[in-house]
Design a protein around this motif. Structure first.
Motif, mmCIF file in Angstrom:
data_model
loop_
_atom_site.group_PDB
_atom_site.id
_atom_site.type_symbol
_atom_site.label_atom_id
_atom_site.label_comp_id
_atom_site.label_asym_id
_atom_site.label_seq_id
_atom_site.Cartn_x
_atom_site.Cartn_y
_atom_site.Cartn_z
ATOM 1 N N SER A 45 1.093 -1.483 0.285
ATOM 2 C CA SER A 45 0.566 -0.166 0.082
ATOM 3 C C SER A 45 1.341 1.281 -0.526
ATOM 4 O O SER A 45 0.603 1.879 -0.802
ATOM 5 C CB SER A 45 -0.453 -0.520 0.924
ATOM 6 O OG SER A 45 -0.236 0.408 2.255
ATOM 7 N N MET B 260 -12.316 -5.363 0.958
ATOM 8 C CA MET B 260 -11.757 -4.295 1.419
ATOM 9 C C MET B 260 -11.992 -3.515 2.422
ATOM 10 O O MET B 260 -11.215 -3.028 3.300
ATOM 11 C CB MET B 260 -12.681 -3.274 0.085
ATOM 12 C CG MET B 260 -12.010 -3.828 -1.113
ATOM 13 S SD MET B 260 -10.106 -3.161 -1.335
ATOM 14 C CE MET B 260 -10.272 -3.747 -3.522
ATOM 15 N N PHE C 120 -5.345 -8.223 -0.880
ATOM 16 C CA PHE C 120 -6.211 -7.324 -0.554
ATOM 17 C C PHE C 120 -7.707 -7.624 -1.320
ATOM 18 O O PHE C 120 -8.294 -8.135 -0.583
ATOM 19 C CB PHE C 120 -6.111 -5.845 -1.163
ATOM 20 C CG PHE C 120 -5.261 -5.827 -0.225
ATOM 21 C CD1 PHE C 120 -5.321 -5.139 1.741
ATOM 22 C CD2 PHE C 120 -3.938 -4.466 -0.438
ATOM 23 C CE1 PHE C 120 -4.348 -4.619 2.308
ATOM 24 C CE2 PHE C 120 -2.689 -4.108 -0.056
ATOM 25 C CZ PHE C 120 -3.442 -3.641 1.085
ATOM 26 N N TYR D 282 -13.281 2.084 -3.580
ATOM 27 C CA TYR D 282 -13.276 1.229 -4.073
ATOM 28 C C TYR D 282 -14.979 0.604 -3.116
ATOM 29 O O TYR D 282 -15.780 0.620 -4.194
ATOM 30 C CB TYR D 282 -12.342 -0.190 -3.577
ATOM 31 C CG TYR D 282 -11.336 0.141 -4.711
ATOM 32 C CD1 TYR D 282 -11.230 -1.391 -6.245
ATOM 33 C CD2 TYR D 282 -10.301 1.189 -4.708
ATOM 34 C CE1 TYR D 282 -10.110 -0.615 -7.117
ATOM 35 C CE2 TYR D 282 -9.022 0.718 -5.738
ATOM 36 C CZ TYR D 282 -9.690 -0.127 -6.767
ATOM 37 O OH TYR D 282 -8.143 0.296 -7.557
ATOM 38 N N TYR E 64 -8.407 6.839 0.157
ATOM 39 C CA TYR E 64 -8.479 6.127 -0.919
ATOM 40 C C TYR E 64 -9.071 4.930 -1.273
ATOM 41 O O TYR E 64 -10.004 4.673 -2.144
ATOM 42 C CB TYR E 64 -6.555 5.701 -1.066
ATOM 43 C CG TYR E 64 -6.918 4.633 -2.649
ATOM 44 C CD1 TYR E 64 -6.568 5.314 -3.930
ATOM 45 C CD2 TYR E 64 -6.649 3.833 -2.943
ATOM 46 C CE1 TYR E 64 -6.578 4.944 -5.036
ATOM 47 C CE2 TYR E 64 -6.115 2.875 -3.659
ATOM 48 C CZ TYR E 64 -6.567 2.872 -5.031
ATOM 49 O OH TYR E 64 -6.086 2.998 -5.998
ATOM 50 N N LEU E 65 -8.854 3.772 -0.561
ATOM 51 C CA LEU E 65 -10.111 1.806 -0.289
ATOM 52 C C LEU E 65 -11.383 2.811 -0.818
ATOM 53 O O LEU E 65 -12.131 1.962 -1.112
ATOM 54 C CB LEU E 65 -9.595 1.420 0.992
ATOM 55 C CG LEU E 65 -8.670 0.542 0.616
ATOM 56 C CD1 LEU E 65 -8.272 -0.800 1.588
ATOM 57 C CD2 LEU E 65 -7.862 0.023 -0.904
ATOM 58 N N LYS E 66 -11.548 3.527 0.288
ATOM 59 C CA LYS E 66 -13.287 3.784 0.487
ATOM 60 C C LYS E 66 -13.902 5.011 -0.544
ATOM 61 O O LYS E 66 -14.601 4.606 -1.164
ATOM 62 C CB LYS E 66 -13.776 4.765 1.256
ATOM 63 C CG LYS E 66 -14.787 4.995 1.888
ATOM 64 C CD LYS E 66 -15.019 5.677 3.472
ATOM 65 C CE LYS E 66 -16.258 5.879 3.727
ATOM 66 N NZ LYS E 66 -17.283 6.795 3.047
ATOM 67 N N TYR F 22 -10.146 -1.821 5.688
ATOM 68 C CA TYR F 22 -10.300 -0.198 5.471
ATOM 69 C C TYR F 22 -10.115 0.131 6.340
ATOM 70 O O TYR F 22 -10.619 1.201 7.747
ATOM 71 C CB TYR F 22 -11.719 -0.107 4.927
ATOM 72 C CG TYR F 22 -12.473 1.442 4.895
ATOM 73 C CD1 TYR F 22 -12.155 2.394 4.909
ATOM 74 C CD2 TYR F 22 -13.830 1.494 6.020
ATOM 75 C CE1 TYR F 22 -12.316 3.887 5.224
ATOM 76 C CE2 TYR F 22 -13.715 2.865 6.410
ATOM 77 C CZ TYR F 22 -13.682 3.406 6.408
ATOM 78 O OH TYR F 22 -14.408 4.610 6.509
#
Length: 282
Positions: A202, A238, A233, A264, A259-261, A242
């Protein structure tokens, strides 16, 4: 222990439920609302072909029999009424887990053994909330439990050795390879090895060093591993990274969670189980 209750029906919870039922256990699946439970039949249909693909003895008949051994409810008292073992797979948040175990401790039979599937939290941090710390320990499953079949058993200083061995035996009975973790360790054995890899990946991504595809390609070619970190991942889903990163003090962790939220989770790309994460899946 023949009668199991699993608290939480997300990615790992549903896998634990199905795996135990496949090996002949009677399983009660508990979640907090009907919406979560309504997704389970589709989840079983998703898992069935994976068992047939990966387990030589899997047949449609055995898989249908597993589903027949599963009962779902949103009533916690009903879910716990006959439980011999309770496995908790709720979100990776200490207060959520403590609150869950407070309620379980008040409702579960006096002989029930309690196990958390927490990936990072220590049993000793959660056990007092249950009111029965001597019967409390961790049983940690890797994602895709039917194939990546380690069952890490980890107690705390106050865990009754008989409860520890009973859970190790249960893990063996449902097709796991019991890994006896001899002292409390955040991340057990598996995640103590895995998390530094995922953190490094990451960091490379957020630093603009390389794309997920090239980071994965480098890891696979350089080590012979079957999956790169971003493929991992996707298998994990996710939501777990997170939750672990959104309040972390580690450099770059909160930025990765955001970024994940944004890229994605908010778009419904929750990982392999949803059909899309860093990669797209059929």
């Amino acid at each position: 222990m023949q009668r199991l209750t699993v608290l939480g029906t997300g990615v790992l919870g549903s896998q634990i439920i199905f795996q135990a039922a496949y090996f002949g256990k009677e399983v009660v699946a508990y979640d907090i609302n009907d919406e979560a439970l309504e997704k389970l039949p589709a989840r079983w249909e998703y898992l069935k072909p994976l068992y047939i693909r990966d387990l030589p003895d899997a047949t449609p008949e055995k898989l249908d029999a597993a589903v027949a051994r599963i009962r779902a409810t949103t009533d916690l008292g009903e879910a716990l009424a006959q439980a011999e073992l309770v496995i908790e797979a709720v979100p990776e948040n200490l207060e959520i887990k403590r609150d869950t175990w407070r309620r379980v401790g008040e409702l579960a039979p006096e002989t029930a053994i309690f196990a958390t599937n927490s990936s990072t939290l220590l049993p000793s941090d959660i056990a007092p909330a249950s009111g029965h710390p001597e019967r409390f320990l961790a049983l940690h499953f890797a994602n895709e439990v039917w194939k990546n079949n380690t069952g890490e058993v980890m107690g705390h200083a106050g865990t009754d050795p008989a409860a520890f061995e009973a859970v190790a035996q249960f893990a063996d009975e449902i097709g796991m390879v019991p890994i006896r973790v001899l002292k409390e360790q955040p991340g057990y054995v598996l995640n103590s090895l895995l998390v530094p890899l995922l953190d490094a990946a990451s960091g490379l991504l957020m630093g603009g060093v390389a794309t997920p595809e090239d980071i994965d390609r480098t890891w696979r070619i350089g080590t012979g591993a079957p999956l790169g970190p971003f493929q991992i991942f996707d298998v994990i889903g996710m939501m777990t990274p997170y939750m672990l990163n959104k309040d972390s003090d580690k450099p770059g962790a909160r930025e990765f969670a955001e970024y994940l939220k944004r890229e994605y989770i908010d778009k419904g790309y929750l990982g392999k189980g949803s059909g899309r994460g860093f990669y797209t899946y059929e």
